[in-house]
Design a protein around this motif. Structure first.
Motif: not given
Length: 250
Positions: A165-169, A179-189, A191-194
């Motif tokens: 996902l990092r590469h895609d962004i 279709k994010i589901g339970k991965r949402l906290p990881q995705v938010i983290d 985005l914060a890192e980036l």
């Protein structure tokens, strides 16, 4: 000899009632049967709710259990059985409509059903009506332009691999994450890192009574439980100002 009926695929909603093409309304009114998916955990079909006050005869509706099983063989059997049921109605000369939430052919189960029907009926008489995608509805609710100028947009289901996902962004101007589901906290983290939270927006159950909208993830973050039925809009850079601001009087 009975003339086979016609099959209609119709996208409704998502969420808001009345988001349906005028041509599709005419097709619905002509249908003898209207199949509507319903989540097994829900008491009523959301797709049917999205029709609003079209006042179609209740007797025409057929609710079917909405099956989301990770086992593809189970899904294949489900759609084969549903296609067989619909095909028998078409062979009897009935016109059949199938409702799906959002756009008919964008990450939609309708595509599976249509393929199964075509296997059974190679000369299938059908028409597919487009609908409003969940990400278009989310962008509209948040007044968030999906693409401007020559921005490159990627639309994808959330990958399990956060590095992917990092590469895609990092390789696109705008990413629409579904279709994010339970991965949402990881995705938010991530985005914060980036350092991108202020450029991102989030919508959960858009158009439904319990919708949640976050126009700026830098100001407020959604809870982990809202990862389902959600869309995340990611912009890699702040929007470029493309209008001339009025001069202020001195």
């Amino acid at each position: 000899m009975t003339i086979p009926g016609q099959f209609f695929g119709i996208g409704v909603g998502p969420g808001d009632s009345g988001l349906i093409p005028v041509a599709a309304v005419a097709a619905l009114r002509s249908a003898d049967l209207i199949y509507v998916p319903r989540a097994t955990s829900a008491s009523e079909s959301v797709a049917k709710q999205c029709l609003g006050d079209l006042d179609l005869p209740h007797a025409r509706f057929r609710e079917i259990g909405f099956l989301m099983d990770p086992d593809r063989s189970v899904l294949a059997q489900h759609y084969a059985e549903l296609a067989g049921t619909i095909a028998s109605e078409l062979r009897a000369g009935r016109t059949v409509a199938y409702l799906t939430i959002g756009d008919t052919l964008t990450y939609s189960t309708y595509g599976y059903l249509l393929a199964a029907l075509r296997d059974l009926e190679p000369d299938l008489r059908h028409r597919t009506f487009p609908g409003v995608t969940s990400f278009a509805a989310t962008a509209a609710a948040l007044s968030w332009p999906l693409g401007e100028g020559k921005e490159r947009i990627l639309i994808l289901p959330c990958p399990d691999d956060i590095d992917a996902l990092r590469h895609d962004i990092e390789s696109h101007d705008v990413v629409v994450l579904m279709k994010i589901g339970k991965r949402l906290p990881q995705v938010i983290d991530l985005l914060a890192e980036l350092g991108l939270l202020a450029h991102c927006a989030f919508g959960h159950r858009v158009g439904l009574p319990d919708q949640q909208l976050y126009p700026d993830l830098g100001a407020a973050r959604p809870a982990a439980a809202t990862g389902y039925l959600s869309t995340l809009l990611i912009r890699r850079h702040a929007r470029e100002q493309r209008h001339q601001k009025p001069e202020t009087s001195q």
